[in-house]
Design a protein around this motif. Sequence first.
Motif, mmCIF file in Angstrom:
data_model
loop_
_atom_site.group_PDB
_atom_site.id
_atom_site.type_symbol
_atom_site.label_atom_id
_atom_site.label_comp_id
_atom_site.label_asym_id
_atom_site.label_seq_id
_atom_site.Cartn_x
_atom_site.Cartn_y
_atom_site.Cartn_z
ATOM 1 N N SER A 189 -6.289 11.819 0.240
ATOM 2 C CA SER A 189 -5.345 11.069 1.060
ATOM 3 C C SER A 189 -4.965 11.844 2.317
ATOM 4 O O SER A 189 -4.436 11.289 3.259
ATOM 5 C CB SER A 189 -4.101 10.686 0.253
ATOM 6 O OG SER A 189 -3.252 11.797 0.150
ATOM 7 N N VAL B 29 -9.761 7.501 -1.786
ATOM 8 C CA VAL B 29 -8.373 7.303 -2.225
ATOM 9 C C VAL B 29 -8.299 6.107 -3.172
ATOM 10 O O VAL B 29 -7.709 6.175 -4.253
ATOM 11 C CB VAL B 29 -7.442 7.093 -1.011
ATOM 12 C CG1 VAL B 29 -6.069 6.620 -1.478
ATOM 13 C CG2 VAL B 29 -7.312 8.377 -0.226
ATOM 14 N N LEU C 273 -6.134 -1.813 1.932
ATOM 15 C CA LEU C 273 -6.328 -0.428 2.341
ATOM 16 C C LEU C 273 -7.556 -0.293 3.237
ATOM 17 O O LEU C 273 -7.531 0.424 4.228
ATOM 18 C CB LEU C 273 -6.462 0.491 1.121
ATOM 19 C CG LEU C 273 -5.179 0.776 0.339
ATOM 20 C CD1 LEU C 273 -5.405 1.878 -0.672
ATOM 21 C CD2 LEU C 273 -4.041 1.167 1.261
ATOM 22 N N VAL C 274 -8.632 -1.009 2.893
ATOM 23 C CA VAL C 274 -9.827 -0.938 3.737
ATOM 24 C C VAL C 274 -9.534 -1.549 5.106
ATOM 25 O O VAL C 274 -9.942 -1.010 6.142
ATOM 26 C CB VAL C 274 -11.025 -1.651 3.070
ATOM 27 C CG1 VAL C 274 -12.223 -1.693 4.006
ATOM 28 C CG2 VAL C 274 -11.404 -0.952 1.776
ATOM 29 N N VAL D 218 -1.442 6.309 0.566
ATOM 30 C CA VAL D 218 -2.043 7.243 1.514
ATOM 31 C C VAL D 218 -1.015 8.111 2.230
ATOM 32 O O VAL D 218 -1.332 8.815 3.158
ATOM 33 C CB VAL D 218 -2.903 6.510 2.564
ATOM 34 C CG1 VAL D 218 -4.139 5.950 1.914
ATOM 35 C CG2 VAL D 218 -2.119 5.427 3.259
ATOM 36 N N THR E 48 -10.817 6.624 2.825
ATOM 37 C CA THR E 48 -10.016 5.564 2.211
ATOM 38 C C THR E 48 -10.635 5.109 0.896
ATOM 39 O O THR E 48 -9.936 4.896 -0.089
ATOM 40 C CB THR E 48 -9.895 4.370 3.172
ATOM 41 O OG1 THR E 48 -9.302 4.830 4.384
ATOM 42 C CG2 THR E 48 -9.047 3.267 2.585
ATOM 43 N N SER F 228 0.827 -1.203 0.000
ATOM 44 C CA SER F 228 0.000 0.000 0.000
ATOM 45 C C SER F 228 0.863 1.255 0.000
ATOM 46 O O SER F 228 0.350 2.342 0.210
ATOM 47 C CB SER F 228 -0.957 -0.024 1.188
ATOM 48 O OG SER F 228 -0.297 -0.440 2.342
ATOM 49 N N ALA G 122 -7.890 0.869 7.230
ATOM 50 C CA ALA G 122 -8.840 1.881 7.707
ATOM 51 C C ALA G 122 -9.698 1.322 8.837
ATOM 52 O O ALA G 122 -9.980 2.005 9.827
ATOM 53 C CB ALA G 122 -9.710 2.358 6.551
ATOM 54 N N VAL H 31 -6.725 10.518 5.291
ATOM 55 C CA VAL H 31 -6.418 9.156 5.710
ATOM 56 C C VAL H 31 -5.115 9.144 6.478
ATOM 57 O O VAL H 31 -4.125 9.687 6.041
ATOM 58 C CB VAL H 31 -6.272 8.227 4.486
ATOM 59 C CG1 VAL H 31 -5.999 6.805 4.925
ATOM 60 C CG2 VAL H 31 -7.511 8.303 3.648
ATOM 61 N N ILE I 165 -14.669 4.876 6.829
ATOM 62 C CA ILE I 165 -13.738 4.391 5.796
ATOM 63 C C ILE I 165 -13.922 5.139 4.468
ATOM 64 O O ILE I 165 -13.207 4.875 3.506
ATOM 65 C CB ILE I 165 -13.829 2.867 5.554
ATOM 66 C CG1 ILE I 165 -15.208 2.466 5.045
ATOM 67 C CG2 ILE I 165 -13.463 2.088 6.800
ATOM 68 C CD1 ILE I 165 -15.269 1.017 4.571
#
Lengths: 273, 298
Positions: free
Chosen positions: B294, B224, B183-184, A271, B221, A267, B187, B297, B218
Amino acid sequence: MILKRSASYSLLFLASFLSLFPLFWTISTSIKDRVDTYSLPPKFFSFTPTLKNYTSLFSLEKFWQIYSNSIIITLGSTFICLVVGSLAAYALARKPKFRGRTPLEGLMIAIRALPAIVLLLPIYKLSSYLGLYDSKIGLILIFAGFNIPFAIWLLMSFFEQIPVEIEESARVDGASTFKMFTRIILPLAAPGLVATGIFVSLLSWNEFLIPVIMAGENSKTLPVLVASFISNRTLDWGPMAAAATVALIPIVLLTVVIQRWLVAGLSSGAVKE
Amino acid sequence: MIAKVSRPNLLRRKNLRPVAQLTIPTWIFLALVVLIPFFYGVYISFLNINLASFLPPSFVGFDNYQTVLAASETWSTLRITLIITFIGLLTQIPIGILLALVLHENLRGTKTFRSILITPMLLTPVAVGLTYRFMFDTDLGVINWALGSIGIEKVNWLGSQTSALFAIIIVDSWQSIPFVMLLVLAALTAISPSLYEAARVDGASASQIFRRITLPLITPTLLVITMIKIMDFLKLFDTLFILTRGGPGNATTTLGLWTYKTGFVFLEFSRAAALGVIITVITLPVYFLWRRASRGVR
């Protein structure tokens, strides 16, 4: 509660099956005889394994050259990424602000955001002027350039974990910046360097678009060879699956080693601010 | 003028200049692969370079842009890119969320499952494409065999536009869902458990908790992910190249693949460069939305 748990487990098992099946299918096709490969219903386990496909793959005129190209280019570009990336990552991790930081990060993100073809068209033209078309050195440099941002993002997260106090005390003892970096910071970030190295070499190993544009007969890599099977009129799935397996196996082995850091790598850049 | 630092004096005095200089090698590499090529690409787009022609290139102004914007392929490939993006997002984001939720339950064996589920995104896309091409084979493919065993007729997967688009989306989803999932999952891990406890004490149902607590938290995220995936669909190349080469005809050619074909198959180099600039312009707003999203996040 029990019902929910069993639903969750069924979902996990189904997803795992779907995730692994193509891998299993590639490997099993690669050790099947022609007859077994083309049999219907498909043979999942009841066949006699054979290494025929591998012998025919390995006896391809250029196979070993291509294989060593892949390894040389992967190792070369990974080495550059680690050296160049660790310097920049250290700077970015330690200094919240310095001149040129914003444009630098902008360029790093541009690599993540732009389709590579946009940059590779001009790079192709420029390299033919510079004599870097179809050269391993050229490919190593281009691979490195495209992967350095990922190395930096990943290394930053490791450098950030090293307490500043350690550097401060080294500085009191009179260590120069360079000495401090090589003697203190790098050893402390060793696991990060290994993980980053493996992650970046995965990216290089898998890369297809760059060599398909930039490589001729001299510097062709494994993905280009794998892809070239498809353009042959006679589709022979056995050797093809063997070629795919040869490309995939190192990845499977390496990812078992870096399992712990993989998530951060996968990832990276997404972010981070 | 050097920006002010919040670190102790010790670091400020000796360390400032060396630290900024550490980025010089990176600057050199990024200049070589991004900065110079980008501007050179813009320059090329105003010439009339054709790789098959030996005539010296000349300056043609906006001709290439006019040609490219008037060509129906530009618009049809853009449309295909948008279709793949739209259906791809609708497939990958819900499945990614679902898997992340299940992993977040922390059942026994979660770590192993997570390792298994991220495997697809690591594998060489070209090899994956090849495997799927075999699996999608009309007569011998294991997918049609499996469909046949539940009574569904053979599909000529890569032979028609609709089914080929579905095949491409399936393969891309197979490789991309793990990214959404990771990614989730990150989050979800960042959400404080006390929020859930409070909601449960108040008697909220599972679906209420998801809609009122999980989903809003979320959402940054998800934004993003959406932006990154839009850019990735514009980039889509390897699996597409192996599965269909954009065919039948140009039926599954995306804008990115079309740029490649224009430059390296039809050898219209300057036109391809113009397409590259257009892609950059399309990417820009997505890029800014991504950076903005982003920030939410962490």
